[in-house]
Design a protein around this motif. Structure first.
Motif, PDB file in Angstrom:
ATOM      1  N   ASP A 102       6.038  10.986   2.959  1.00  0.00           N
ATOM      2  CA  ASP A 102       5.034  10.087   3.542  1.00  0.00           C
ATOM      3  C   ASP A 102       5.477   8.631   3.412  1.00  0.00           C
ATOM      4  O   ASP A 102       5.296   7.831   4.339  1.00  0.00           O
ATOM      5  N   PHE A 103       6.054   8.298   2.264  1.00  0.00           N
ATOM      6  CA  PHE A 103       6.535   6.928   2.057  1.00  0.00           C
ATOM      7  C   PHE A 103       7.657   6.607   3.042  1.00  0.00           C
ATOM      8  O   PHE A 103       7.669   5.537   3.671  1.00  0.00           O
ATOM      9  N   ALA A 104       8.615   7.529   3.178  1.00  0.00           N
ATOM     10  CA  ALA A 104       9.748   7.295   4.075  1.00  0.00           C
ATOM     11  C   ALA A 104       9.296   7.200   5.528  1.00  0.00           C
ATOM     12  O   ALA A 104       9.810   6.367   6.295  1.00  0.00           O
ATOM     13  N   ASP A 105       8.329   8.036   5.924  1.00  0.00           N
ATOM     14  CA  ASP A 105       7.818   7.989   7.299  1.00  0.00           C
ATOM     15  C   ASP A 105       7.167   6.640   7.591  1.00  0.00           C
ATOM     16  O   ASP A 105       7.362   6.064   8.666  1.00  0.00           O
ATOM     17  N   ALA A 106       6.399   6.136   6.638  1.00  0.00           N
ATOM     18  CA  ALA A 106       5.740   4.848   6.831  1.00  0.00           C
ATOM     19  C   ALA A 106       6.758   3.714   6.888  1.00  0.00           C
ATOM     20  O   ALA A 106       6.648   2.805   7.714  1.00  0.00           O
ATOM     21  N   ALA A 107       7.773   3.759   6.018  1.00  0.00           N
ATOM     22  CA  ALA A 107       8.766   2.682   5.967  1.00  0.00           C
ATOM     23  C   ALA A 107       9.666   2.674   7.196  1.00  0.00           C
ATOM     24  O   ALA A 107      10.104   1.610   7.638  1.00  0.00           O
ATOM     25  N   SER A 108       9.955   3.856   7.751  1.00  0.00           N
ATOM     26  CA  SER A 108      10.890   3.941   8.880  1.00  0.00           C
ATOM     27  C   SER A 108      10.193   3.904  10.233  1.00  0.00           C
ATOM     28  O   SER A 108      10.869   3.950  11.266  1.00  0.00           O
ATOM     29  N   ALA A 109       8.873   3.846  10.245  1.00  0.00           N
ATOM     30  CA  ALA A 109       8.134   3.832  11.515  1.00  0.00           C
ATOM     31  C   ALA A 109       8.604   2.671  12.393  1.00  0.00           C
ATOM     32  O   ALA A 109       8.741   1.535  11.932  1.00  0.00           O
ATOM     33  N   LYS A 144       1.972   1.772  -3.602  1.00  0.00           N
ATOM     34  CA  LYS A 144       0.878   2.313  -4.415  1.00  0.00           C
ATOM     35  C   LYS A 144       0.668   3.793  -4.114  1.00  0.00           C
ATOM     36  O   LYS A 144       0.458   4.597  -5.030  1.00  0.00           O
ATOM     37  N   ALA A 145       0.707   4.166  -2.832  1.00  0.00           N
ATOM     38  CA  ALA A 145       0.513   5.568  -2.467  1.00  0.00           C
ATOM     39  C   ALA A 145       1.637   6.429  -3.037  1.00  0.00           C
ATOM     40  O   ALA A 145       1.401   7.541  -3.527  1.00  0.00           O
ATOM     41  N   LEU A 146       2.866   5.926  -2.986  1.00  0.00           N
ATOM     42  CA  LEU A 146       3.996   6.671  -3.541  1.00  0.00           C
ATOM     43  C   LEU A 146       3.838   6.840  -5.048  1.00  0.00           C
ATOM     44  O   LEU A 146       4.004   7.954  -5.579  1.00  0.00           O
ATOM     45  N   ALA A 147       3.510   5.748  -5.742  1.00  0.00           N
ATOM     46  CA  ALA A 147       3.352   5.823  -7.200  1.00  0.00           C
ATOM     47  C   ALA A 147       2.219   6.772  -7.575  1.00  0.00           C
ATOM     48  O   ALA A 147       2.332   7.536  -8.542  1.00  0.00           O
ATOM     49  N   ALA A 148       1.134   6.757  -6.804  1.00  0.00           N
ATOM     50  CA  ALA A 148       0.013   7.662  -7.098  1.00  0.00           C
ATOM     51  C   ALA A 148       0.419   9.124  -6.916  1.00  0.00           C
ATOM     52  O   ALA A 148       0.066   9.985  -7.720  1.00  0.00           O
ATOM     53  N   GLY A 149       1.173   9.399  -5.854  1.00  0.00           N
ATOM     54  CA  GLY A 149       1.625  10.768  -5.632  1.00  0.00           C
ATOM     55  C   GLY A 149       2.580  11.250  -6.713  1.00  0.00           C
ATOM     56  O   GLY A 149       2.484  12.386  -7.183  1.00  0.00           O
ATOM     57  N   GLN A 173       0.828  -1.210   0.000  1.00  0.00           N
ATOM     58  CA  GLN A 173       0.000   0.000   0.000  1.00  0.00           C
ATOM     59  C   GLN A 173       0.863   1.261   0.000  1.00  0.00           C
ATOM     60  O   GLN A 173       0.469   2.290  -0.566  1.00  0.00           O
ATOM     61  N   ASP A 174       2.053   1.168   0.617  1.00  0.00           N
ATOM     62  CA  ASP A 174       2.966   2.313   0.596  1.00  0.00           C
ATOM     63  C   ASP A 174       3.509   2.534  -0.812  1.00  0.00           C
ATOM     64  O   ASP A 174       3.660   3.681  -1.253  1.00  0.00           O
TER      65      ASP A 174
END
Length: 412
Positions: free
Chosen positions: A245-252, A163-168, A160-161
């Motif tokens: 947003d992608f990096a924040d989700a991946a590094s959480a 997909k969200a990155l690609a959409a942005g 989902q991360d």
């Protein structure tokens, strides 16, 4: 000390001296000697500075630590035990609950033989003390590394991360503008091919939207650059927001230093990203030159209808000319009371207009299908670019973090 087994005693300067160099020497050598002997006195044994800055910091070295309370001769005999118990309580809070405390008086010699014996015993166990010291050093280093690594696991990259990155990134790359151009271009081509021949020539003065964006291939030629708007402040903000947003989700879940490192890896290709996205859009096959199967069918019928209408007009024109010149006018065939040439004109015009209107609806449906296919291919190419420039560096850094945690666990 002849009976000390070769043990070398190093008397460090007072750490609380007004000379700052004394404190620096203590801090440096306290981390290097084999056995630590903390010498306190009844006046300053509870000083927070020595406990917070030194003794507590070396609490993992309890096996190679001795604590001496000097100047007990200045205490009443009844005060010695309470002071020693108070010191033991403070050391317990420092993380040294089992360290034995020696009460001595350098002036009277009280307790000095026992202290000499304890130091001598430590000297005899020099190798064991060194091993214990090294183990303590490793424990300290491991503790510091553990604090740096943190207890949590990085969340990692999820679908989902991605997909969200690609959409942005697709939004920042004006993918929807291209999709709209594909839809409009299809409708324009359909009109040029299937519109009513009497009026379709007007559409040739309209410029193709894809050609305006430099996205229309001529034959097998490749498109290297687009004419889409360059990445301005709004587009760059969209790119940065999506990557952040992608990096924040991946590094959480990762510790502070590693979380910052993962975020930096995600942004490592920030400068190349806008141009790479433009290349991804330019390299997408939009099927702009593909023709729908029904176009030639409608085109043939349109021309036949026009020929019928023109034939009827010519026929009526000949009849009108004969009548005008008072010449015999032949009998015109009729269908249900309607002259055949009139029916030919009406049928040709009506059929042509009907086909033109019908082609509009078919073109709209076909344009929607082609636009959807173009959107899918554009997003796939943008997703590939995001994988290469954002996702892969992020996953590599997360892999380093996990390898670090595993190596740290193995070390512990």
């Amino acid at each position: 000390m002849d009976d000390a087994g070769g043990l070398v005693l190093l008397d460090l300067p007072d750490f609380d001296s007004v000379q700052l160099t004394n404190r620096a020497i203590v801090e440096r050598l306290a981390g290097q000697v084999d056995v630590l002997v903390w010498v306190l006195d009844p006046q300053k044994y509870a000083d927070a500075a020595i406990h917070n800055d030194f003794i507590r910091a070396f609490s993992t070295h309890a096996d190679v630590t001795l604590v001496v309370l000097n100047q007990i001769d200045k205490l009443d005999p009844a005060e010695v035990k309470p002071v020693l118990e108070s010191l033991a309580s403070i050391l317990d809070r420092d993380g040294l609950p089992n360290v034995k405390i020696s009460g001595v008086s350098a002036t009277t010699g009280q307790g000095v033989p026992e202290l000499r014996a304890r130091i001598a015993t430590t000297g005899v166990r020099a190798k064991a003390a060194k091993s214990a010291r090294l183990a303590a050093d490793v424990a300290v280093a491991g503790q510091r590394l553990t604090e740096a690594a943190g207890d949590g696991e990085a969340a990692g990259v999820h679908q989902q991360d991605r997909k969200a990155l690609a959409a942005g990134l697709a939004k920042a790359a004006h993918v929807e503008n291209v999709v709209s151009a594909v839809r409009a271009s299809y409708k324009l081509d359909a009109t040029k091919q299937t519109g009513w021949p009497v009026t379709r020539w007007i559409s040739r003065f309209r410029k193709d939207p894809l050609r305006r964006l430099s996205l229309r291939r001529e034959g097998s030629a490749e498109v290297n650059r687009t004419s889409l708007p360059s990445a301005g402040a709004a587009e760059q903000a969209q790119l940065d927001s999506s990557v952040r947003d992608f990096a924040d989700a991946a590094s959480a879940g990762a510790s502070g230093p590693w979380r910052a490192s993962i975020r930096a890896a995600a942004r490592s290709n920030r400068a190349e990203l806008p141009d790479a996205l433009d290349q991804a859009v330019a390299g997408t096959d939009l099927k702009a030159n593909a023709r729908a199967w029904w176009w030639p069918v409608f085109a043939v019928i349109q021309w036949l209808a026009l020929l019928v209408a023109v034939g009827g007009l010519v026929w009526l024109g000949v009849l009108a000319a004969l009548g005008y010149f008072q010449m015999p006018v032949p009998e015109v065939p009729k269908v249900e009371g309607w002259p055949l040439p009139t029916l030919m004109v009406l049928a040709g015009v009506v059929l042509g207009i009907f086909l033109a209107i019908t082609s509009k609806f078919l073109a709209a449906a076909g344009a929607g299908g082609r636009a959807s296919a173009a959107r899918r291919r554009l997003r796939e190419n943008v997703a590939l670019t995001s994988e290469t420039l954002v996702v892969d560096p992020t996953e590599a850094e997360i892999a380093h973090f996990r390898a670090f945690q595993q190596a740290l666990a193995d070390t512990r």
